[in-house]
Design an enzyme around this catalytic site. Structure first.
Site, PDB file in Angstrom:
ATOM      1  N   GLY A   1       0.833  -1.196   0.000  1.00  0.00           N
ATOM      2  CA  GLY A   1       0.000   0.000   0.000  1.00  0.00           C
ATOM      3  C   GLY A   1       0.865   1.242   0.000  1.00  0.00           C
TER       4      GLY A   1
ATOM      5  N   GLN B   1       3.043  10.039   0.601  1.00  0.00           N
ATOM      6  CA  GLN B   1       4.352   9.373   0.584  1.00  0.00           C
ATOM      7  C   GLN B   1       5.126   9.622  -0.710  1.00  0.00           C
ATOM      8  OE1 GLN B   1       2.534   5.519   2.031  1.00  0.00           O
ATOM      9  NE2 GLN B   1       4.597   5.352   2.896  1.00  0.00           N
TER      10      GLN B   1
ATOM     11  N   CYS C   1       6.396   0.076   6.697  1.00  0.00           N
ATOM     12  CA  CYS C   1       5.903   1.215   5.917  1.00  0.00           C
ATOM     13  C   CYS C   1       6.986   1.568   4.907  1.00  0.00           C
ATOM     14  CB  CYS C   1       5.660   2.395   6.862  1.00  0.00           C
ATOM     15  SG  CYS C   1       5.140   3.901   6.029  1.00  0.00           S
ATOM     16  N   LEU C   2       6.597   1.887   3.682  1.00  0.00           N
ATOM     17  CA  LEU C   2       7.603   2.226   2.663  1.00  0.00           C
ATOM     18  C   LEU C   2       8.405   3.461   3.049  1.00  0.00           C
ATOM     19  CD1 LEU C   2       5.687   1.469  -0.650  1.00  0.00           C
ATOM     20  CD2 LEU C   2       7.506   0.131   0.409  1.00  0.00           C
TER      21      LEU C   2
ATOM     22  N   HIS D   1      -3.834   1.474   7.887  1.00  0.00           N
ATOM     23  CA  HIS D   1      -2.493   2.076   7.817  1.00  0.00           C
ATOM     24  C   HIS D   1      -2.463   3.218   6.795  1.00  0.00           C
ATOM     25  CE1 HIS D   1       2.076   1.731   7.685  1.00  0.00           C
ATOM     26  NE2 HIS D   1       1.827   2.390   6.576  1.00  0.00           N
ATOM     27  N   GLU D   2      -2.987   2.972   5.596  1.00  0.00           N
ATOM     28  CA  GLU D   2      -2.894   3.981   4.536  1.00  0.00           C
ATOM     29  C   GLU D   2      -3.787   5.187   4.829  1.00  0.00           C
ATOM     30  OE1 GLU D   2      -0.440   3.757   2.693  1.00  0.00           O
ATOM     31  OE2 GLU D   2      -0.047   1.640   3.002  1.00  0.00           O
TER      32      GLU D   2
ATOM     33  N   HIS E   1      -2.181   7.599   7.098  1.00  0.00           N
ATOM     34  CA  HIS E   1      -1.212   8.491   6.445  1.00  0.00           C
ATOM     35  C   HIS E   1      -1.855   9.809   6.012  1.00  0.00           C
ATOM     36  CE1 HIS E   1       2.660   6.545   5.977  1.00  0.00           C
ATOM     37  NE2 HIS E   1       2.128   5.416   5.547  1.00  0.00           N
TER      38      HIS E   1
HETATM   39 NI    NI Z   1       3.000   3.513   5.327  1.00  0.00          NI
END
Ligand code: NI
Length: 163
Positions: free
Chosen positions: A46, A51, A90-91, A132-133, A136
Site C-alpha cells: 500500500g 508518501q 511502511c515504505l 495504515h494507509e 497516512h
Molecule cells: Ni506507510
C-alpha cells in the site's frame, strides 16, 4: 507512468494532513498509476499520495493475491470491528517493522478513479492496510501506535514485503 520518490521518515510532509480531492481528472489518474508503479517497484502492499509528496487523499493497495489493486480517493473508514495484533512496516520506514494493533475488519467508503462511489470491506491484512494507509492521510504513522520495544530492523537483502 513514472516512479516517484518515496518520502522517508523525518520528512515533514509525512506529518501533514492531506486535502480532499475535489476534481477527479487525468492528473489524479496519472498520480494513481504512478503510485501503483512506485509501490510495486518497492514491493509494498500500500502507499498513500503523501508518501510521494502529494497532499491529496489518495491511497492504493495491492495484496498480490490475484485481485485488482484498490484505487481509493477520499477514503473514509465508516465501520470497524475487532482487533488484530500485527507486524507492520511502511515504505517510508525502510527495513523497520513493529507490532501494532489494527482493526480486524473495516468498511471503507471512497471514490474510484472515475469518481464512482465504492464501498470496500476488508478483513485481516486488507483491514490492516486500509487502516495504515488512511492514517497516512491525517499525518499518522505506524510508529505512533507501535507497541513499545517491538521495533525490529530487517536485513534489506532478505526479500521482505513492506507496507
Ligand atoms: Ni506507510
Amino acid at each position: 507512468m513514472a516512479i516517484r520518490e518515496i518520502r522517508k521518515d523525518g520528512d515533514e510532509i509525512l506529518r501533514k494532513k492531506s486535502r480532499e480531492v475535489k476534481v477527479i481528472d487525468d492528473r489524479i489518474r496519472e498520480l494513481i498509476e504512478d503510485m501503483l508503479e512506485t509501490m510495486h517497484e518497492a514491493n509494498g502492499v500500500g502507499i498513500s499520495a503523501v508518501q510521494v509528496g502529494i497532499l491529496k487523499r489518495v491511497v492504493v493497495i495491492d495484496l498480490y493475491d490475484g485481485s485488482k489493486p484498490l484505487k481509493l480517493i477520499n477514503p473514509v473508514i465508516v465501520k470497524q470491528k475487532g482487533e488484530q495484533e500485527v507486524e507492520e512496516g511502511c515504505l517510508s520506514f525502510p527495513n523497520q517493522f513493529a507490532k501494532v494493533i489494527r482493526p480486524m475488519e473495516v468498511t471503507v467508503k471512497a471514490l474510484d478513479e472515475n469518481g464512482k462511489k465504492i464501498t470496500v470491506k476488508g478483513k485481516e491484512l486488507l483491514a490492516q492496510a486500509l487502516s495504515h494507509e488512511i492514517d497516512h492521510l491525517d499525518g499518522k504513522l505506524f510508529v505512533d501506535i507501535m507497541e513499545p520495544g517491538t521495533m525490529e530492523y530487517i536485513d534489506p537483502n532478505s526479500n521482505t514485503k513492506e507496507k
